[in-house]
Design a protein around this motif. Structure first.
Motif, PDB file in Angstrom:
ATOM      1  N   HIS A  12       0.827  -1.207   0.000  1.00 59.47           N
ATOM      2  CA  HIS A  12       0.000   0.000   0.000  1.00 59.47           C
ATOM      3  C   HIS A  12       0.862   1.258   0.000  1.00 59.47           C
ATOM      4  O   HIS A  12       2.036   1.247   0.380  1.00 59.47           O
ATOM      5  CB  HIS A  12      -0.934   0.006   1.210  1.00 59.47           C
ATOM      6  N   GLY A  13       0.254   2.361  -0.423  1.00 62.88           N
ATOM      7  CA  GLY A  13       0.947   3.641  -0.390  1.00 62.88           C
ATOM      8  C   GLY A  13       1.181   4.116   1.038  1.00 62.88           C
ATOM      9  O   GLY A  13       0.652   3.546   2.006  1.00 62.88           O
ATOM     10  N   GLN A  14       1.980   5.166   1.160  1.00 58.20           N
ATOM     11  CA  GLN A  14       2.247   5.700   2.496  1.00 58.20           C
ATOM     12  C   GLN A  14       0.931   6.008   3.209  1.00 58.20           C
ATOM     13  O   GLN A  14       0.040   6.663   2.656  1.00 58.20           O
ATOM     14  CB  GLN A  14       3.077   6.978   2.408  1.00 58.20           C
ATOM     15  N   SER A  15       0.812   5.551   4.438  1.00 58.98           N
ATOM     16  CA  SER A  15      -0.388   5.812   5.229  1.00 58.98           C
ATOM     17  C   SER A  15      -0.095   6.865   6.284  1.00 58.98           C
ATOM     18  O   SER A  15       1.069   7.159   6.599  1.00 58.98           O
ATOM     19  CB  SER A  15      -0.867   4.520   5.909  1.00 58.98           C
ATOM     20  N   ARG A  37      -8.310   2.363  14.510  1.00 58.05           N
ATOM     21  CA  ARG A  37      -7.902   0.960  14.593  1.00 58.05           C
ATOM     22  C   ARG A  37      -7.120   0.638  13.321  1.00 58.05           C
ATOM     23  O   ARG A  37      -7.249   1.327  12.300  1.00 58.05           O
ATOM     24  CB  ARG A  37      -9.104   0.039  14.752  1.00 58.05           C
ATOM     25  N   ASP A  38      -6.320  -0.422  13.370  1.00 58.18           N
ATOM     26  CA  ASP A  38      -5.415  -0.715  12.265  1.00 58.18           C
ATOM     27  C   ASP A  38      -6.156  -0.838  10.930  1.00 58.18           C
ATOM     28  O   ASP A  38      -5.684  -0.366   9.902  1.00 58.18           O
ATOM     29  CB  ASP A  38      -4.653  -2.016  12.556  1.00 58.18           C
ATOM     30  N   ALA A  39      -7.317  -1.449  10.945  1.00 56.17           N
ATOM     31  CA  ALA A  39      -8.059  -1.664   9.699  1.00 56.17           C
ATOM     32  C   ALA A  39      -8.553  -0.372   9.067  1.00 56.17           C
ATOM     33  O   ALA A  39      -8.916  -0.360   7.877  1.00 56.17           O
ATOM     34  CB  ALA A  39      -9.248  -2.594   9.955  1.00 56.17           C
ATOM     35  N   ASP A  40      -8.573   0.722   9.834  1.00 52.93           N
ATOM     36  CA  ASP A  40      -9.152   1.977   9.353  1.00 52.93           C
ATOM     37  C   ASP A  40      -8.126   3.076   9.093  1.00 52.93           C
ATOM     38  O   ASP A  40      -8.487   4.224   8.858  1.00 52.93           O
ATOM     39  CB  ASP A  40     -10.178   2.498  10.365  1.00 52.93           C
ATOM     40  N   VAL A  41      -6.829   2.742   9.126  1.00 58.38           N
ATOM     41  CA  VAL A  41      -5.786   3.744   8.872  1.00 58.38           C
ATOM     42  C   VAL A  41      -5.800   4.096   7.381  1.00 58.38           C
ATOM     43  O   VAL A  41      -5.649   3.215   6.532  1.00 58.38           O
ATOM     44  CB  VAL A  41      -4.401   3.223   9.287  1.00 58.38           C
ATOM     45  N   ARG A  77      -6.245   1.406   3.997  1.00 57.41           N
ATOM     46  CA  ARG A  77      -5.106   1.932   3.243  1.00 57.41           C
ATOM     47  C   ARG A  77      -4.819   1.094   2.002  1.00 57.41           C
ATOM     48  O   ARG A  77      -4.369   1.619   0.982  1.00 57.41           O
ATOM     49  CB  ARG A  77      -3.864   2.012   4.134  1.00 57.41           C
ATOM     50  N   THR A  78      -5.097  -0.199   2.098  1.00 56.66           N
ATOM     51  CA  THR A  78      -4.862  -1.085   0.962  1.00 56.66           C
ATOM     52  C   THR A  78      -5.992  -0.969  -0.052  1.00 56.66           C
ATOM     53  O   THR A  78      -5.747  -0.954  -1.267  1.00 56.66           O
ATOM     54  CB  THR A  78      -4.734  -2.541   1.451  1.00 56.66           C
ATOM     55  N   VAL A 237       9.698  -1.459  11.829  1.00 57.65           N
ATOM     56  CA  VAL A 237       9.368  -1.073  13.185  1.00 57.65           C
ATOM     57  C   VAL A 237       8.278  -2.005  13.684  1.00 57.65           C
ATOM     58  O   VAL A 237       7.835  -2.915  13.000  1.00 57.65           O
ATOM     59  CB  VAL A 237       8.906   0.406  13.270  1.00 57.65           C
ATOM     60  N   SER A 238       7.789  -1.776  14.909  1.00 59.66           N
ATOM     61  CA  SER A 238       6.835  -2.712  15.496  1.00 59.66           C
ATOM     62  C   SER A 238       5.534  -2.788  14.710  1.00 59.66           C
ATOM     63  O   SER A 238       4.909  -3.831  14.621  1.00 59.66           O
ATOM     64  CB  SER A 238       6.546  -2.312  16.949  1.00 59.66           C
ATOM     65  N   ALA A 239       5.091  -1.681  14.166  1.00 56.21           N
ATOM     66  CA  ALA A 239       3.801  -1.676  13.474  1.00 56.21           C
ATOM     67  C   ALA A 239       4.001  -1.346  12.003  1.00 56.21           C
ATOM     68  O   ALA A 239       4.606  -0.342  11.665  1.00 56.21           O
ATOM     69  CB  ALA A 239       2.870  -0.649  14.109  1.00 56.21           C
ATOM     70  N   ASP A 240       3.479  -2.205  11.115  1.00 54.15           N
ATOM     71  CA  ASP A 240       3.476  -1.871   9.690  1.00 54.15           C
ATOM     72  C   ASP A 240       2.144  -1.266   9.355  1.00 54.15           C
ATOM     73  O   ASP A 240       1.215  -1.938   8.948  1.00 54.15           O
ATOM     74  CB  ASP A 240       3.716  -3.121   8.825  1.00 54.15           C
ATOM     75  N   VAL A 241       2.020   0.019   9.573  1.00 55.72           N
ATOM     76  CA  VAL A 241       0.791   0.725   9.282  1.00 55.72           C
ATOM     77  C   VAL A 241       0.996   1.577   8.049  1.00 55.72           C
ATOM     78  O   VAL A 241       0.137   2.015   7.420  1.00 55.72           O
ATOM     79  CB  VAL A 241       0.358   1.597  10.475  1.00 55.72           C
TER      80      VAL A 241
END
Length: 241
Positions: A12-15, A37-41, A77-78, A237-241
């Motif tokens: 995905h593109g930069q979030s 929440r992660d699904a909504d970034v 984001r995806t 890093v810890s989170a791939d957002v």
């Protein structure tokens, strides 16, 4: 079962979460202040530009080169990346939750420093087990994600024999697709992960040589430079957002 003719995977593109995560790591913070929440970034503005640049790359392909179907993670984001990249192409889109990002459980929204400071026993367990097998409480290891990817691949190969399929996913998904397609082992995968800063909207792909899928490109962001959309690379890093 017939092999695919071509397989691609696009991160995905930069979030907005990518931006906040990088700022938190650089600032030495313990927590990443992402409100959703992660699904909504969602994508950042730059992420949208990157996705549109992918779209121009796709429309520049010949009919024989262009993907026939896109399988997309349902995370926002995806989905946004796929919608912008595939607009007007007529490519079939299928959403599949097996492409969702790795679930991080108790370490979600913590930076590397945050895990060490707030969950020292988990940090020690992660160091001992290694990235491939470490499963945070309530989350997934890379091995867990591979179980769902193996299931997805079986279904995709059965549904589109000899077809051209592109996946839209996340950082961990890109790395683990390569592990599966190329038959890597744990040590090779971890070495690759240490050496690679995976680009937002990077393209990785494999083409069938008549028997099996062979590497064609990996972490390719040349299309972003050509289209004037700056490439961004995410350190692990810890989170791939």
């Amino acid at each position: 079962m017939a092999e695919l003719q071509w397989l691609g995977v696009i991160r995905h593109g930069q979030s907005t979460g990518n931006v906040l995560a990088q700022q938190a790591e650089a600032g030495g913070l313990e927590e990443i202040a992402i409100p959703e929440r992660d699904a909504d970034v969602p994508l950042s503005e730059l992420g949208r530009e990157q996705a549109q640049a992918v779209g121009r790359w796709i429309t520049g392909l010949t009919a024989e080169q262009r993907p026939q179907v896109a399988v997309v993670s349902p995370y926002l984001r995806t989905r946004q990346t796929a919608e912008l990249a595939l607009a007007g192409t007529g490519i079939q889109v299928v959403y599949d939750e097996r492409l969702r990002d790795r679930e991080l459980g108790v370490i979600d929204l913590l930076t590397t420093r945050g895990v060490e400071a707030r969950l020292p026993l988990e940090a020690a367990r992660r160091r001992r087990l290694g990235k491939f097998y470490y499963r945070p409480p309530g989350g997934e290891s890379w091995a867990d994600v591979l179980l769902r990817l193996r299931s997805l691949f079986g279904d995709v190969r059965a549904a589109y024999p000899g077809g051209r399929v592109v996946l839209f996913g996340h950082e961990a998904i890109v790395m683990l697709v390569r592990y599966l397609v190329e038959g890597l082992d744990e040590a090779s995968l971890l070495a690759l992960a240490r050496a690679t800063a995976l680009g937002n909207c990077s393209i990785s792909s494999w083409r069938c040589d008549g028997q099996r899928l062979r590497p064609e490109r990996f972490n390719d962001v040349d299309h972003l430079h050509r289209e004037g959309a700056p490439a961004t690379r995410q350190e692990d890093v810890s989170a791939d957002v």
